[in-house]
Design an enzyme around this catalytic site. Structure first.
Site, PDB file in Angstrom:
ATOM      1  CG  HIS A  24     -36.806 100.529-116.469  1.00 37.51           C
ATOM      2  ND1 HIS A  24     -38.005 100.543-117.123  1.00 37.51           N
ATOM      3  CD2 HIS A  24     -35.883 100.241-117.410  1.00 37.51           C
ATOM      4  CE1 HIS A  24     -37.820 100.284-118.412  1.00 37.51           C
ATOM      5  NE2 HIS A  24     -36.543 100.086-118.603  1.00 37.51           N
ATOM      6  CG  HIS A  78     -31.390 100.114-127.380  1.00 33.94           C
ATOM      7  ND1 HIS A  78     -31.274 101.426-127.000  1.00 33.94           N
ATOM      8  CD2 HIS A  78     -32.321  99.565-126.542  1.00 33.94           C
ATOM      9  CE1 HIS A  78     -32.098 101.656-125.989  1.00 33.94           C
ATOM     10  NE2 HIS A  78     -32.730 100.547-125.688  1.00 33.94           N
ATOM     11  CD  GLU A  80     -33.132 100.514-121.416  1.00 34.39           C
ATOM     12  OE1 GLU A  80     -33.808 100.668-122.447  1.00 34.39           O
ATOM     13  OE2 GLU A  80     -33.632 100.484-120.265  1.00 34.39           O
ATOM     14  CG  ASP A  82     -32.158  96.049-121.727  1.00 35.81           C
ATOM     15  OD1 ASP A  82     -31.657  97.145-122.008  1.00 35.81           O
ATOM     16  OD2 ASP A  82     -33.274  95.711-122.142  1.00 35.81           O
ATOM     17  CG  HIS A 145     -37.191 102.589-125.645  1.00 40.32           C
ATOM     18  ND1 HIS A 145     -37.253 102.803-124.290  1.00 40.32           N
ATOM     19  CD2 HIS A 145     -36.263 101.657-125.813  1.00 40.32           C
ATOM     20  CE1 HIS A 145     -36.416 101.985-123.682  1.00 40.32           C
ATOM     21  NE2 HIS A 145     -35.807 101.290-124.596  1.00 40.32           N
ATOM     22  CG  ASP A 164     -35.666  97.702-126.396  1.00 42.87           C
ATOM     23  OD1 ASP A 164     -35.341  96.566-126.012  1.00 42.87           O
ATOM     24  OD2 ASP A 164     -35.232  98.743-125.877  1.00 42.87           O
ATOM     25  CE1 TYR A 192     -39.933  95.106-124.052  1.00 39.51           C
ATOM     26  CE2 TYR A 192     -40.603  96.505-125.871  1.00 39.51           C
ATOM     27  CZ  TYR A 192     -39.629  96.026-125.031  1.00 39.51           C
ATOM     28  OH  TYR A 192     -38.343  96.486-125.153  1.00 39.51           O
ATOM     29  CG  HIS A 225     -36.276  92.481-124.605  1.00 38.98           C
ATOM     30  ND1 HIS A 225     -35.388  92.140-123.615  1.00 38.98           N
ATOM     31  CD2 HIS A 225     -36.169  93.826-124.741  1.00 38.98           C
ATOM     32  CE1 HIS A 225     -34.781  93.212-123.176  1.00 38.98           C
ATOM     33  NE2 HIS A 225     -35.221  94.260-123.845  1.00 38.98           N
TER      34      HIS A 225
HETATM   35 FE1  FEO Z   1     -34.330  99.735-124.265  1.00 40.10          FE
HETATM   36 FE2  FEO Z   1     -34.395  96.359-123.919  1.00 40.10          FE
HETATM   37  O1  FEO Z   1     -33.688  98.079-123.790  1.00 40.10           O
END
Ligand code: FEO
Length: 397
Positions: A24, A78, A80, A82, A145, A164, A192, A225
């Site tokens: 994004h 989370h 999101e 991903d 986040h 994250d 990041y 990640h």
């Molecule tokens: Fe907020 Fe890696 O997703």
């Protein structure tokens, strides 16, 4: 990639995405990973999933340890996509007894996947869950986040599964911090932070203070990640303390675009002035530097100097892009000014100055405009303003 045991009975079962280059608007030049963790206990528990196209990798990794249908619990730290993209497929396959998430997590999962029938179990900060020999403590990290975000802390293992936070977008064959080059690791972690968490810095400070108050002993941090902090969890926490306070160095970033190199020459002359005062300078031509690299350089800089020629009574589109991105990420305590060449109307410096002021950048001397081609005197003025900013940076100590 194969599963890797990170603590006794706890395995990394995620996926490595070598090819992703954009997140994004964030340039992921070295790919990323989507980490998920499997705890083998009386209640077999999966912490997080992966991006939807990698669901097969996740299932394959789990299957090397246990039949996925034997998983009892799914924890969604989370939502999101991903991390939750593979949740529907995993729930269909596993039929878990319970899906643990925050209250906002439940709402957000339903908003994404429209499955109110999933066996949700809402948890909140401080609540614990026994898996048998292991105990999970949940810590909500609202707006870090997303509103749904939370950590899972495995008490006996002193393992923080941190979603994250503390992560990096970096695809590697290694899974642990001590297996890679530390400078490169921290450069990815800083990028990041700058691109994902910078605007939430006050909340990061509060969270770090709360974690300390809760007395959690953290032996290992396993983010969703990048690399697992097996050897240096303290160092990444220290870095987050510094980044969240936006501690800056004696450094200025000159960010610009140019049409016929007049604005570029101004940028170089300004840099000369800064260098004369002993200040480190990063010169970033927006035709060559991605916005996410630029904001990473802004993270520890004291000054932002922004250049654009006037185009169509305004600024160059690349400069509008970086202003929009920077404004959203809210760097604080910067000084700066705008500069640029013009032909007849010359609005660019005014437009950029206004945008910098909206970001609460302390403007030095109102900015610099040059008609068409800079003269020797113009270069002297650029260097002089560079020196002035350099002195201010040095005076800040
Ligand atoms: Fe907020 Fe890696 O997703």
């Amino acid at each position: 990639m194969q599963p890797v045991e990170v603590k006794k009975g706890i395995y990394w079962v995620g996926a490595v995405d070598w090819n992703v280059r954009d997140f994004h608007g964030y340039s992921t030049l070295k790919g990323s990973t989507y980490n998920a963790y499997l705890a083998m206990d009386e209640k077999i528990t999966l912490f997080d999933t992966v991006k939807k196209p990698f669901a097969d990798d996740l299932v394959c990794n789990i299957s090397r340890i246990v039949d996925p249908r034997k998983i009892d619990y799914l924890v969604v730290n989370h939502v999101e996509m991903d991390h939750s993209g593979a949740v529907p497929e995993i729930i269909d396959l596993v039929q878990p007894e319970k899906v643990f998430c925050s209250a906002m997590g439940k709402r957000t999962l339903i908003d994404h996947y429209h499955r109110e029938d999933w066996p949700f179990e809402v948890v909140e900060t401080g609540q614990t869950l026994s898996l048998g020999s292991k105990t999970v403590q949940f810590i909500e990290t609202r707006m870090l986040h997303w509103p749904d975000s939370m950590f899972s802390y495995l008490e006996e293992d002193r393992l923080l599964i941190s979603s994250d936070a503390f992560g990096e977008h970096w695809a590697t064959s290694q899974r642990f911090d001590d297996e890679v080059n530390m400078d490169e690791l921290f450069s990815h972690a800083a990028k990041y932070y700058a691109n994902i968490l910078l605007l939430y810095s006050p909340l990061v400070q509060k969270l770090l203070a709360n974690v300390q108050k809760m007395g959690l002993e953290i032996d290992m941090i396993a983010p969703d990640h990048g690399l697992i902090w097996r050897t240096h969890p303290g160092k990444i926490i220290e870095a987050y303390v510094a980044w969240s306070k936006q501690k800056a160095r004696d450094k200025a970033v000159i960010i610009y675009d140019t049409m016929y190199q007049a604005t570029e020459k101004m940028a170089l002359a300004i840099a000369d002035g800064l260098v004369q005062e002993g200040v480190e300078v990063k010169i970033l031509n927006l035709k060559l530097s991605h916005r996410s690299e630029v904001i990473t350089e802004v993270l520890d800089a004291k000054a932002i100097l922004l250049g654009s020629p006037t185009l169509n009574n305004g600024i160059m589109p690349t400069v509008a892009d970086i202003l929009c991105y920077m404004k959203g990420l809210r760097p604080v305590d910067k000084i700066g000014f705008a500069f640029g060449s013009y032909g007849w109307s010359g609005e660019a410096v005014k437009v950029m100055t206004q945008a910098l002021e909206e970001m609460k950048v302390k403007i030095m001397d109102g900015g610099l405009r040059v008609k068409f081609t800079p003269t020797h005197d113009d270069f002297m003025k650029c260097a002089e303003l560079g020196r002035k900013v350099g002195q201010e940076i040095k005076n800040q100590g």
